[in-house]
Design a protein around this motif. Structure first.
Motif, PDB file in Angstrom:
ATOM      1  N   PHE A 292      -1.427   1.778  -1.767  1.00  0.00           N
ATOM      2  CA  PHE A 292      -0.064   1.360  -1.474  1.00  0.00           C
ATOM      3  C   PHE A 292       0.242   0.009  -2.092  1.00  0.00           C
ATOM      4  O   PHE A 292      -0.651  -0.770  -2.428  1.00  0.00           O
ATOM      5  N   SER A 293       1.516  -0.225  -2.253  1.00  0.00           N
ATOM      6  CA  SER A 293       1.942  -1.475  -2.867  1.00  0.00           C
ATOM      7  C   SER A 293       3.360  -1.805  -2.418  1.00  0.00           C
ATOM      8  O   SER A 293       4.153  -0.914  -2.127  1.00  0.00           O
ATOM      9  N   ALA A 294       3.645  -3.096  -2.410  1.00  0.00           N
ATOM     10  CA  ALA A 294       4.996  -3.548  -2.093  1.00  0.00           C
ATOM     11  C   ALA A 294       5.704  -4.011  -3.352  1.00  0.00           C
ATOM     12  O   ALA A 294       6.713  -4.706  -3.272  1.00  0.00           O
TER      13      ALA A 294
ATOM     14  N   TRP B 102       2.142  -9.407  -3.259  1.00  0.00           N
ATOM     15  CA  TRP B 102       0.684  -9.492  -3.390  1.00  0.00           C
ATOM     16  C   TRP B 102       0.035  -8.692  -2.253  1.00  0.00           C
ATOM     17  O   TRP B 102      -0.478  -9.241  -1.286  1.00  0.00           O
ATOM     18  N   THR B 103       0.073  -7.391  -2.420  1.00  0.00           N
ATOM     19  CA  THR B 103      -0.252  -6.481  -1.333  1.00  0.00           C
ATOM     20  C   THR B 103      -1.710  -6.581  -0.888  1.00  0.00           C
ATOM     21  O   THR B 103      -2.018  -6.432   0.288  1.00  0.00           O
TER      22      THR B 103
ATOM     23  N   THR C 251      -1.984  -4.182  -5.110  1.00  0.00           N
ATOM     24  CA  THR C 251      -2.119  -2.916  -4.383  1.00  0.00           C
ATOM     25  C   THR C 251      -3.084  -3.109  -3.213  1.00  0.00           C
ATOM     26  O   THR C 251      -3.773  -4.119  -3.118  1.00  0.00           O
ATOM     27  N   ASN C 252      -3.116  -2.116  -2.365  1.00  0.00           N
ATOM     28  CA  ASN C 252      -4.092  -2.117  -1.284  1.00  0.00           C
ATOM     29  C   ASN C 252      -4.434  -0.655  -1.027  1.00  0.00           C
ATOM     30  O   ASN C 252      -3.834   0.238  -1.646  1.00  0.00           O
ATOM     31  N   PHE C 253      -5.358  -0.401  -0.136  1.00  0.00           N
ATOM     32  CA  PHE C 253      -5.738   0.995   0.065  1.00  0.00           C
ATOM     33  C   PHE C 253      -6.175   1.247   1.494  1.00  0.00           C
ATOM     34  O   PHE C 253      -6.381   0.333   2.274  1.00  0.00           O
TER      35      PHE C 253
ATOM     36  N   GLN D 162       4.741   3.693  -1.380  1.00  0.00           N
ATOM     37  CA  GLN D 162       5.569   2.574  -1.836  1.00  0.00           C
ATOM     38  C   GLN D 162       6.189   1.902  -0.617  1.00  0.00           C
ATOM     39  O   GLN D 162       7.016   2.506   0.068  1.00  0.00           O
ATOM     40  N   ILE D 163       5.795   0.702  -0.359  1.00  0.00           N
ATOM     41  CA  ILE D 163       6.295   0.008   0.822  1.00  0.00           C
ATOM     42  C   ILE D 163       7.681  -0.562   0.537  1.00  0.00           C
ATOM     43  O   ILE D 163       7.870  -1.269  -0.441  1.00  0.00           O
TER      44      ILE D 163
END
Lengths: 615, 326
Positions: free
Chosen positions: A233-235, A272-273, A591-593, A263-264
């Motif tokens: 996911f990412s903002a 800076w997710t 990104t993050n997961f 997608q946030i």
């Protein structure tokens, strides 16, 4: 819901009932030939099979070590969806959901108890302020709080003793959080049956009592090589970046789905997710080898404005607090800390053993400079610590993910360390220059954050005294970090894979710090057998991007045995220049997961601290 | 000239990245200097116009006036830097103010507007936080340093002997070191016995890629009186000896570079057995920045009697030789 928690209730209650002579819905007998049930028994999942039955009487429940001892969860999620974490009120919020976050405790029905017998269940004073025990009313199907810091013992009437009672325990915090004080995460429960003012002695309980020791589940960090990731996911608001991430996720999904991209949309102006919060889990054993637990986010202490709304914790409350997902706050005060407390500076070295040191669920790694309370929290979890602290103070952003990542490999260890290498970048540029390609441009069409043209030739880069000095200084610091990794982890030279990154220097506070000049290809996101890498926009060599070709060869072929099959991972690229690179970050930063609860993460088998008789 | 009460001690003991965000985000606005109308009597962000000799001041003022006529946009750009605006720098991964790269991208045309701001006529900095104002000055010094323009020599030399917070002294010394003309070199070496500027002078000399600077710093290493000083000198020597930077200087400087690196390698290897902790880490990092062949010669000629120390040095040589062979 990340796991079929319903199975726990079926397994737990049914197996318990089986132990009392009822039908066995699971097909289990619930007892073994050499287990002699205790008449006075506080039944918990002491043998960690996810069931509560006679077998739990087969172990010394007063002992908690790597082979036995029951666990329970801090109730940090929000099962009734009221945006209040379930531990923050004194009720069981939903019998169909929240109740599954309670670790169950039963007293064995003691039908032969003498007339007038009464019982008492007590929790130890040290743990009482941090836990809450509820009692289930089988008839009304309701839960009532019976034990906590204000009330440390529960009296049972004769009928309760004879019929047995059904309890559930939650923790109100995790070990190492500021509000947990010096609590070590253990709770001791004592059950005593008395009659005529004296303990009722039985063959198995000559003192009329039974003791069970339980331990709250630690928080476990998710790392880049964690195999069960199903969501990236990412903002970001960059369509071109999303396009790159989408392509990588699609490749990962094709390898081993389902993997999705989230997608946030409601993020408070912080792209800076990765840095925003760390993903992690708390887990306890469940029936059939599964685990129960929840995703627990760990927010950074500061936001990008002075407004509370910018604080990551407030986004977590709003958008990521629901069933089986919650958060915890490690820092003592909002708007404290620094860049080091962004979670790109906190990562997980994959599992390893080096001599006597064993980290079967990985080891937390972070740069120095993080808040003291965060370091104390990591170390208090034990299972992935003590953390490995490396020097990232020479980096302008100061994050360990700027120079290190970890990828699966077909080697005895199962993974390799991938490092940013200025040496490789310069070596490649020099090779290309010798081939007569010195005039070849890189970063074509790209602009720095101030809109200056970034285009530069190989010759210009290699003739830039300051850029070369900065890159070499960065390499010397990376080398020192690698030496430390070799010592700590036992890595050998062939377990270290280089990818090309040039570094520049940025002045701050009277010193020069380094940050990636060319897109930091090491700052990647890996999912399944795919890596999503920052497009390096390197010079064209033989018709291809030379830096890409280098990354492709290192990570995407069998040259270094990267990937589960050793044939390389699928390497995909995302254009992160405008929204990340020129603002000092890359794909991993943006990104993050997340993923389902990993059943293989049986932390209870690897904790260092034990209580009771050590086995 | 930079307000002393705003000092950030800088240097090795303080980690500027460990910025308290509440302080940063809540930044207290203040008025640093009022704008002035008379250039001759004006003050800059870093020094007073009167700190420069009359001739140097007049020369600089003349150069500034000429560029202002031909390229007024460069002055406007320097007075409208984006990297100190919160709405800009808060977007960065490390959300702290920084303008050095922005100025660097302007190239040579930034020099005179920056020098004007630093020593002749300070821009209005009303409302900037302490951190923003420091970032503005540091970024300007960083840009001046990278330009290595002789026109900066006199202003930087003059500023170096004024009272400055340490971070500013180090920035000025870095500019002098990168310039490394005879007068700048003399100003730096002349400050090595000046307690307030010694650390900055060491940093500055580490930017001066000459054999003389290598000899000077190597001698200082042998005389280092503390582990902290030994670490600082080792860091400077590593920077001075950086073999990639020497290669960037072109074929004509390679013989000089080889000689400088040999001097540095010998000094570092000889002092290595006396190092501890951070000093040893800095020595290793500095040695890693030298070329393999020079390192091998220095280690072989000055092998420590302690076997474990010798192994550590051999490992550094091994890594360097492996890289060269690849």
């Amino acid at each position: 819901m990340k796991v079929a928690k319903f199975g726990w209730l079926l397994g737990g209650v049914a197996a318990f009932v089986v132990g009392c002579g009822s039908d066995d819905e699971t097909g289990s007998t619930g007892s073994g030939p050499d287990v002699k049930p205790k008449a006075i028994s506080l039944l918990v999942d002491a043998n960690r099979d996810g069931l509560i039955n006679d077998l739990d009487d087969g172990v010394d429940k007063s002992v908690w070590d790597r082979t036995q001892g029951a666990t329970f969860l801090a109730n940090l999620d929000d099962d009734d969806l009221d945006k209040v974490r379930d531990f923050e009120d004194e009720i069981v919020n939903d019998a169909d959901t929240d109740a599954y976050d309670l670790a169950r405790i039963f007293t064995r029905p003691f039908a032969e108890a003498p007339a007038g017998a009464t019982g008492k269940i007590a929790i130890d004073a040290a743990a009482a302020p941090y836990v809450r025990v509820f009692r289930f009313d089988e008839a009304a199907k309701t839960w009532t709080k019976v034990l906590d810091g204000a009330s440390t013992s529960l009296s049972l009437a004769e009928a309760d003793v004879k019929k047995g009672v059904h309890l559930g325990i939650e923790a109100k915090t995790l070990v190492g959080l500021p509000e947990a004080g010096a609590w070590n995460g253990f709770v001791q429960l004592e059950y005593v049956v008395s009659a005529d003012g004296k303990p009722v002695a039985t063959e198995a309980n000559p003192d009329g009592r039974d003791v069970a020791r339980m331990r709250v589940a630690p928080w476990m960090m998710v790392g880049n090589s964690t195999p069960h990731i199903d969501t990236v996911f990412s903002a970001t608001t960059s369509a071109v970046f999303v396009k790159g991430i989408d392509a990588g996720v699609a490749a990962a999904n094709a390898q081993k789905g389902p993997v999705g991209y989230w997608q946030i949309k409601n993020w408070p102006g912080d792209q800076w997710t990765e840095d925003y919060f760390q993903t992690g889990y708390t887990l306890m054993p469940w029936a059939n080898g599964e685990v129960a637990g929840m995703n627990v986010g760990m927010p950074r202490p500061w936001g990008r404005s002075e407004k509370d709304a910018s604080l990551p914790v407030n986004w977590l409350k709003k958008a990521r607090t629901y069933r089986n997902s919650g958060y915890m706050v490690v820092y003592k005060k909002s708007f404290t800390g620094s860049t080091f407390d962004s979670h790109g500076n906190h990562d997980l070295v994959p599992p390893y053993t080096n001599g006597a040191a064993s980290y079967p669920y990985g080891r937390i790694i972070h740069g120095d400079g993080i808040l003291d309370e965060t370091k104390a929290f990591y170390d208090a979890q034990e299972v992935q610590g003590p953390s490995l602290v490396v020097d990232t103070n020479w980096l302008y952003v100061g994050h360990v993910d700027e120079v290190f990542t970890y990828l699966t490999a077909k080697t005895p260890r199962g993974w390799k360390l991938v490092i940013a290498s200025a040496n490789l970048a310069v070596e490649l540029l020099e090779q290309w220059q010798k081939k007569g390609l010195g005039a070849e441009k890189m970063f074509i069409g790209k602009r720095w954050a101030d809109n200056a043209d970034a285009t530069v030739s190989i010759d210009e880069v290699l003739a830039d005294e300051d850029l070369m000095a900065a890159s070499q200084a960065a390499q010397a610091n990376i080398d020192a970090m690698v030496v430390q990794m070799k010592q700590e982890v036992g890595l050998t030279d062939d377990e270290i894979v280089e990818v090309p990154v040039l570094f520049m220097s940025v002045r701050d506070g009277g010193k020069d710090y380094n940050v990636a000049y060319s897109p930091g290809v090491v700052n990647l996101r890996s999912v399944n057998q795919t890596v999503i890498v920052a497009d390096p926009f390197g010079p064209k060599v033989d018709g291809k991007d030379g830096f890409k070709a280098s990354v492709d060869e290192s990570l995407g072929t069998d040259k270094f045995a990267i990937g589960a099959e050793g044939k390389g991972m699928q390497v995909t690229y995302a254009d992160d220049w405008d929204f990340y690179h020129r603002l000092d970050g890359e794909v991993h930063c943006g990104t993050n997961f997340d993923g389902p609860l990993p059943a293989s993460w049986q932390w209870w088998t690897s904790m260092k601290t034990t209580q009771g008789v050590t086995k | 000239m930079v307000d002393e009460h705003e000092d950030d001690p800088g240097g090795d003991e303080v980690n500027p990245l460990k910025l308290n965000l509440s302080s940063l985000l809540g930044g207290i606005a203040f008025v640093f200097l009022a704008s002035v109308s008379s250039l001759a009597n004006a003050d800059g962000l870093l020094a007073r116009g009167s700190d420069l000799g009359a001739a140097d001041r007049a020369k600089l003022a003349s150069l500034v006036a000429r560029q202002r006529r031909t390229d007024p946009a460069s002055f406007a750009a320097v007075r409208d830097l984006q990297g100190i605006r919160p709405e800009v720098y808060r977007e960065r991964r490390n959300p702290i103010p920084e303008v050095g790269r922005e100025l660097q991208h302007m190239g040579g045309k930034a020099l005179l507007p920056v020098l004007e701001a630093l020593v002749l006529d300070a821009p209005r900095v009303d409302g900037l936080s302490t951190e923003e104002r420091q970032a503005l000055v540091e970024g300007m010094l960083s840009a001046v340093a990278r330009l290595r323009d002789a026109r900066a020599s006199a202003p930087m030399r003059a500023a170096f002997v004024t009272t400055q917070p340490e971070w500013a002294s180090r920035g000025i010394a870095t500019a002098l070191g990168k310039l490394c003309d005879a007068a700048s070199f003399e100003r730096l070496t002349g400050s090595l016995r000046d307690g307030a500027r010694r650390g900055a002078a060491i940093d500055g000399l580490g930017e001066c890629r000459t054999v003389d600077a290598a000899r000077t710093l190597s001698a200082e290493l042998a005389r280092a009186t503390s582990a902290e000083e030994s670490a600082a000198i080792a860091r400077a020597l590593g920077n001075l000896g950086a073999s990639w930077a020497w290669r960037a200087l072109g074929a004509s400087r390679q013989a000089e570079g080889k000689e400088a690196r040999a001097i540095i390698a010998t000094a570092l290897v000889r002092s290595y057995p006396e190092t501890r902790g951070e000093s040893r880490v800095r020595h290793r990092a500095a040695l890693a920045m030298l070329d393999a062949s020079g390192l091998r010669v220095a280690v072989d000629a000055n092998r420590p009697s302690d076997a474990s120390l010798a192994r550590e040095l051999d490992e550094l040589v091994r890594v360097a030789e492996k890289r060269r062979a690849r």
